[in-house]
Design an enzyme around this catalytic site. Structure first.
Site, PDB file in Angstrom:
ATOM      1  N   SER A 283       1.191  -1.090  -0.063  1.00  0.00           N
ATOM      2  CA  SER A 283      -0.278  -0.034  -0.127  1.00  0.00           C
ATOM      3  C   SER A 283       0.673   1.071  -0.682  1.00  0.00           C
ATOM      4  O   SER A 283       1.970   1.664   0.220  1.00  0.00           O
ATOM      5  CB  SER A 283      -0.832  -0.324   0.763  1.00  0.00           C
ATOM      6  OG  SER A 283      -1.144   1.739   1.726  1.00  0.00           O
ATOM      7  N   GLU A 296      -7.203 -10.167  -7.185  1.00  0.00           N
ATOM      8  CA  GLU A 296      -8.570  -8.828  -6.975  1.00  0.00           C
ATOM      9  C   GLU A 296      -8.458  -8.700  -9.071  1.00  0.00           C
ATOM     10  O   GLU A 296      -9.698  -8.257  -9.377  1.00  0.00           O
ATOM     11  CB  GLU A 296      -7.917  -8.131  -6.574  1.00  0.00           C
ATOM     12  CG  GLU A 296      -7.840  -8.020  -4.849  1.00  0.00           C
ATOM     13  CD  GLU A 296      -7.721  -6.921  -4.506  1.00  0.00           C
ATOM     14  OE1 GLU A 296      -8.801  -6.021  -3.686  1.00  0.00           O
ATOM     15  OE2 GLU A 296      -6.680  -6.390  -3.879  1.00  0.00           O
TER      16      GLU A 296
END
Ligand code: ARG
Length: 464
Positions: A283, A296
């Site tokens: 992140s 994802e």
């Protein structure tokens, strides 16, 4: 005499005005259909050979056409070929270049052919190659699934229904469920290939050809199973594209389900697996994060391929026979589906091979939640109690355990017998999760011996 158009378009004969630049841009498919160049050249070479064979052109002319086409293929391969929108599509671009290179004899290649049957041929040649590649990638992923299953053969995890822990199962059995899905996907592509692999040339614009074309020869030459049977259908059929997108959508639906499970399993809430660093991302703000971007994205790209399927179905809906320009819109949907599908298939194998499986966490999860309650009911059934009563009794045992914060394995013989006199000492063996798994010996069940047997068969299947 009317003033002749200045354009150099192959169809400019009946026109007195140049095409508006806006129309030229709007009409062009060259930006994306240039990827068909190899198929287009292959098809034209077979067509030229056939024209010579039946005496429509001379052998020498065919030879010049063929070597010209081969030289153009090299030009395109090496990036020297300049694509411009005024030539609209790959078919006209190559034909124009051929005439530039070998003179007016190049203009003979299009005898007995229309771009309508030509583009149908190119799409079939293109998809045929891609399907072969996709089939190989499916097999690779099936092999990976069976390898990971073999490596983790005896690991037990909770099986879920409604995403609630249901019954203990082998992790290997769970993975092999995806093997079976991919097996059906493989069959779907194989079946799709049968309908892709027919040869439309000879249909001309739509009505067939007045020349004595040898369609069987072209079909053989290009490795098609046979020529198509109706000229109108040959140029207006895009079922094979829709079928391809449909098979791709189903396959990606499967991969999106596996992706979803991987995302869940790698969460701290589950902790069943950990993706390797090489297949995860971080992140930009939270230093502790390790994100499952790859599954994802596979899940996300599935939506995009469904979009392509819907786009094709919608484009074809209500189109009158035969060819309509709307059909040029099939290409981007197909190309994008091919690229997306192959990308997803390619990344999935290493993703699975490099993930770590946390056996203890899986096992612990399988131990919590009374997953062998069904086995308790089945135990009573085996001793003659009707299943409905057994279910009630087992339910009461679970309620008691919840109230007293105990697991089934913590209950004493005396406690068991409070619920039914039928419970003997042997109930303790029945409620172990290993026993539960291994009792499910029915064909296709999760018992270790069944999974081992299926893995043996799979080894043979993969080699086919
Ligand atoms: N670029 C066209 C396509 O992709 C080729 C066929 C065009 N035929 C025609 N008559 N305009 O569909």
């Amino acid at each position: 005499m009317k003033k002749q158009s200045k354009t150099s378009k192959p169809w400019s004969g009946r026109f007195t005005q140049d095409t508006d630049k806006l129309v030229e841009e709007f009409n062009a498919s060259i930006y994306f259909d240039k990827r068909l160049f190899r198929c287009d050249i292959k098809g034209s070479i077979a067509h030229a050979k056939m024209l010579a064979r039946v005496g429509i052109i001379k052998n020498k002319e065919a030879d010049r056409i063929i070597s010209g086409l081969k030289a153009i293929e090299k030009e395109i391969d090496s990036g020297k070929f300049i694509f411009t929108p005024d030539l609209e599509d790959i078919h006209m671009a190559i034909e124009k270049r051929l005439i530039e290179k070998i003179g007016s004899v190049g203009g003979k290649v299009h005898t007995g052919r229309s771009r309508n049957d030509q583009v149908a041929l190119d799409m079939r040649l293109y998809l045929r190659d891609e399907i072969k590649e996709v089939k190989g990638l499916i097999k690779d992923l099936q092999k990976t699934l069976s390898d990971v299953a073999k490596k983790n053969l005896t690991s037990i995890m909770p099986g879920y229904t409604h995403l609630q822990r249901a019954q203990p199962i082998l992790f290997s059995h769970h993975l092999l469920a995806y093997y079976e899905m991919l097996k059906r996907d493989y069959e779907r592509f194989e079946d799709c290939l049968k309908r892709v692999n027919v040869m439309p040339l000879g249909a001309g614009a739509l009505a067939g050809s007045p020349y004595p074309l040898d369609r069987e020869f072209v079909a053989r030459e290009l490795g098609f199973s046979k020529p198509t049977d109706n000229s109108i259908d040959s140029v207006s059929d895009r079922d094979f594209c829709i079928e391809f997108c449909s098979a791709a959508s189903i396959l990606l639906m499967h991969l999106s389900r596996l992706s979803e499970e991987i995302i869940l399993w790698s969460s701290q809430e589950f902790g069943f697996i950990e993706l390797s660093d090489a297949f995860s991302t971080g992140s930009s703000i939270m230093p502790q994060k390790k994100n499952p971007d790859v599954p994802e994205l596979v899940r996300g790209k599935t939506g995009r391929v469904y979009g392509n399927l819907l786009s094709l179905l919608t484009t074809m809906k209500g189109l009158p026979l035969a060819y309509n320009k709307d059909m040029q819109e099939d290409k981007e949907a197909i190309f994008d589906t091919v690229d997306t599908l192959k990308d997803c298939l390619k990344i999935f194998s290493p993703l699975l091979q490099t993930m770590t499986i946390n056996k203890e966490k899986m096992l612990d999860a399988a131990k919590g939640g009374f997953l062998t309650a069904t086995d308790v009911a089945d135990y009573l059934v085996k001793k003659g109690i009707p299943f409905r009563d057994s279910h009630q009794i087992a339910g009461r045992v679970v309620a008691y355990c919840i109230k007293t914060s105990k697991g089934l394995e913590d209950l004493s013989s005396e406690e068991w017998r409070r619920f039914s006199k039928t419970f003997d000492e042997d109930i303790k063996r029945v409620i172990s999760i290993e026993a539960s798994v291994n009792s499910r010996k029915v064909g296709g069940g999760t018992a270790l011996e069944g999974v081992k047997k299926r893995l043996k068969e799979i080894e043979r299947e993969i080699k086919l």
